[in-house]
Design an enzyme around this catalytic site. Structure first.
Site, short mmCIF file in Angstrom:
data_model
loop_
_atom_site.label_atom_id
_atom_site.label_comp_id
_atom_site.label_asym_id
_atom_site.label_seq_id
_atom_site.Cartn_x
_atom_site.Cartn_y
_atom_site.Cartn_z
CD GLU A 87 -2.95 1.34 0.98
OE1 GLU A 87 -3.50 0.24 0.73
OE2 GLU A 87 -3.45 2.44 0.78
CG ASP A 88 1.43 2.97 3.35
OD1 ASP A 88 0.42 3.23 2.67
OD2 ASP A 88 1.41 2.82 4.59
#
Ligand code: MN
Length: 729
Positions: A87-88
């Site tokens: 995700e990041d």
């Protein structure tokens, strides 16, 4: 109820400590792989910061820490460490699969999917949230457990984000993650999340409770110690060995109790809860007996979740008793194994024996849940499963295009048609479920694909009210029927009045042209001439009532009016009779094509005239009448359902004759009629006479519900100025 596991944010937690804790319950774990995951995550998150100002890596470490406290397997822990890298940090799932394992990559992918879900926090969207969640968690329940650990840490550090975000995240947690934790039986996580939610959503209540509970701390601790001593002594007398703990209940449960009863903290008495952990089930019941013989139990508070476990597999005995110093205390009694399940829920079923991990295969419902996730159809089933437990039950069905509709439990294709569009509902002639033709009253199941067939010529009918389950569909059908009924009643009312006016040698057209019908509105209490026709057509107004309200028709003397009124009465009765179906006067309900059947009203739903009803053939007991929306009658056996409707001829009111003696004044009949009508009492007939001493004598046959309504009517008439006396005739 108890926070046995402490999930606090740990600032100094590091990989060495994590490994040490894993080793304590799982000595054969793949520690090099766990350390590799840590190094991988640390590198990926390098330079990223938490809102708290700490290095980002502290978040995945704490998430892994929570999973370790739940004693999850190594794949879950590694996934916890890596859960934000896709995700990041733009790490690809393929890379995770290559470096770690397919299972770990799957969990991280599932988590990434969940993080992209835009949760709706309105209550009615909850189902949709669960649907998305279930789709995201795909085949592996561990996705949800890691997600809960992630949410737990975010909640634990919620004070560092903006107030607006605090509210949003806390609301979402309470709406979605708390019910999920509850369904998965992870009480330790559930109660902790609830308390943090309370702290951010109702800080004034949370801090007041915290203060109140802290205030009496030493007093309370002495009380708990003393009570544990008493219980311990009693148990030892009967040679039962138990581990006993006592704590205040968690804040959220006190808060729930306060708001359910609408009371203040001072009025909540049972804030203390004790837990007895004993060796086996026999000792559970034995301990209960000892407790109940020593302390007075509060009636209705004993729950045996050992004999009947909760759906999330929770097992325990619960009772509330009057403890020492007349304090109400709650006592839970369970075995060690049951306590494990209560605290860790589904997580308790990842077992470790000699390095082997068994993913809860011994647990039937986990297996069921996992199997439910094999296909899209079954996902819907899973949702209804989860949702039923959460008490927001409904069924999920699909359009041929794959759109999902949530319908009420035991919904029919007709409900579905109305859910799609009102016009689709009105024009519905048939339905296909999973490609097969079904009757409109077919009960839909979650996962069904429903196709509606429509026809331009179709219109709704009364029977449809017995078929649909949703209130939306019901109200749409009712609105349509009312419109039709209104038109029919206007026609019937006009016809009746036309015939009645003929007796007075005039026509409806002439009466309306003179404005005489408009003048009758006020005495009749009607707002429009259409309303007069509707009431006349539906039988609410009798023809003579309308006639006596029309001023131009005032008869020369009451004597001659008597004959005419009689004639009108007979006429209006005849008209209504011919308009209605042939029916037995003494049956409340008409059963299709059958006479002299024993009919009784179901006690579960107690239908009253006007309710949509359905008949159900009961063996040896004739026909039981249920409300159309009653959930108790057996929907499984369509063959035993029978069409029934209310008998319009059946009188639910009691006819009574009253005699009214009046001074002979013009318009007196109309003012008495108006007076009776104003009390919502129907006049079935009226006989008028003038006596020799110039007085009026009237006999009204009225319909009353009961004696008190009769008395009310009599005293109402007595209050009229011209009235001399009123009495039952
Ligand atoms: Mn996270």
């Amino acid at each position: 109820m108890f926070h046995q596991i402490d999930f606090s944010h740990e600032r100094d937690l590091n990989i060495d400590e994590l490994c040490r804790r894993i080793e304590a319950y799982y000595p054969d774990a793949d520690f090099p792989l766990i350390r590799k995951a840590y190094a991988f995550a640390e590198k990926a998150h390098k330079g990223q910061m938490r809102s708290s100002g700490e290095e980002y890596i502290i978040h995945p470490i704490n998430v892994a820490g929570t999973l370790i406290k739940l004693r999850m397997d190594e794949e879950s822990i590694i996934a916890g460490l890596l859960h934000d890298v896709v995700e990041d940090c733009d790490v690809s799932p393929e890379e995770i699969e290559k470096e770690f394992s397919h299972g770990i990559a799957q969990i991280v992918v599932g988590l990434t999917k969940i993080s992209k879900i835009k949760f709706k926090t309105k209550e009615e969207s909850q189902a949709e949230n669960f649907r998305k969640m279930v789709v995201a968690m795909a085949k592996d329940l561990r996705v949800i457990i890691v997600k809960l650990a992630d949410r737990m840490h975010n909640m634990r550090t919620l004070q560092y984000v903006s107030e607006e975000k605090q509210r949003k995240i806390a609301t979402e947690t309470l709406d979605i993650f708390v019910p999920l934790a509850s369904r998965l039986g992870i009480n330790s996580v559930k109660t902790e999340l609830e308390d943090i939610c309370l702290r951010f959503l109702h800080p004034e209540i949370y801090y007041r409770l915290a203060e109140k509970i802290a205030m009496k701390k030493s007093e309370r601790e002495a009380y708990i110690g003393n009570t544990i001593g008493i219980i311990q002594d009693k148990l030892i007398e009967y040679s039962v060995k138990a581990e006993i703990k006592g704590r205040p209940k968690h804040f959220f449960s006190i808060y729930k109790k306060m708001s359910a009863r609408g009371v203040d903290f001072e009025q909540i008495h049972d804030v203390l809860a004790f837990r007895l952990i004993v060796n086996n089930i026999t000792e559970c019941y034995k301990s209960l007996g000892i407790i109940h013989s020593h302390f007075t139990p509060i009636p209705g508070r004993f729950k045996d979740y050992i004999a009947i476990p909760k759906v999330n597999n929770y097992q325990s005995l619960h009772t509330t008793v009057i403890g020492p110093a007349a304090e109400r205390i709650e006592i839970q009694i369970r075995t060690n194994d049951m306590d494990e399940v209560a605290e860790r829920g589904v997580a308790a079923h990842w077992k470790y024996k000699e390095g082997m991990v068994s993913g809860g295969s011994n647990l039937a419902w986990v297996q069921e849940l996992l199997e439910f996730n094999q296909s899209v159809e079954n996902n819907a089933e899973f949702m209804s499963h989860v949702k039923n437990d959460l008490d927001i039950g409904g069924v999920f069905v699909f359009t041929p295009n794959g759109d999902v509709f949530e319908l009420r439990h035991s919904a029919t294709p007709l409900d579905f048609a109305y859910a799609v569009h009102t016009e689709v509902g009105h024009k519905c002639v048939g339905a296909k479920v999973n490609g097969k033709m079904v009757p409109l009253k077919h009960t839909l199941k979650s996962g069904d694909t429903v196709e509606i067939m429509t026809s331009k010529g179709q219109t709704p009918n009364k029977d449809w009210l017995n078929i649909v389950r949703s209130s939306k569909a019901k109200s749409k059908i009712k609105a349509w029927l009312l419109r039709i009924e209104r038109d029919n009643n206007i026609e019937a009312g006009k016809e009746t009045l036309e015939k009645a006016l003929k007796l007075f040698d005039t026509t409806l057209k002439a009466t309306m042209k003179r404005g005489d019908l408009d003048k009758a509105l006020e005495p009749l209490g009607a707002k429009s001439t259409d309303e007069v026709f509707i009431h006349l057509g539906s039988g609410k107004f009798s023809a003579d009532k309308v006639i006596s309200a029309i001023p131009g028709l005032k008869p020369e003397d009451i004597q001659s009016a008597e004959e005419k009124l009689k004639e009108i009465n007979t006429l209006s009765t005849k008209l209504t009779k011919s308009a209605k179906r042939k029916a037995h006067k003494d049956n409340a309900v008409i059963v299709d094509g059958m006479d002299d059947l024993m009919v009784r009203m179901a006690r579960c739903c107690n239908p009253i005239p006007g309710d949509p009803i359905i008949g159900y053939i009961t063996r040896g007991r004739g026909i039981t009448i249920h409300r159309g929306d009653c959930t108790r009658y057996d929907t499984g056996d369509v063959g035993r359902q029978i069409h029934v409707e209310w008998n319009p001829e059946f009188s639910f009111k009691h006819p009574v004759n009253i005699r009214v003696i009046t001074h002979d004044r013009p318009g007196i009949l109309s003012s008495i009629s108006k007076c009776i009508n104003n009390m919502n009492v129907n006049i079935r007939s009226a006989i008028a006479k003038s006596t020799q001493d110039r007085k009026g004598s009237f006999v009204f046959e009225i319909e009353v519900k009961d004696y008190s309504e009769l008395l009310k009517t009599i005293s109402g008439i007595e209050s009229l100025e011209e009235v001399i006396s009123v009495a039952r005739a």
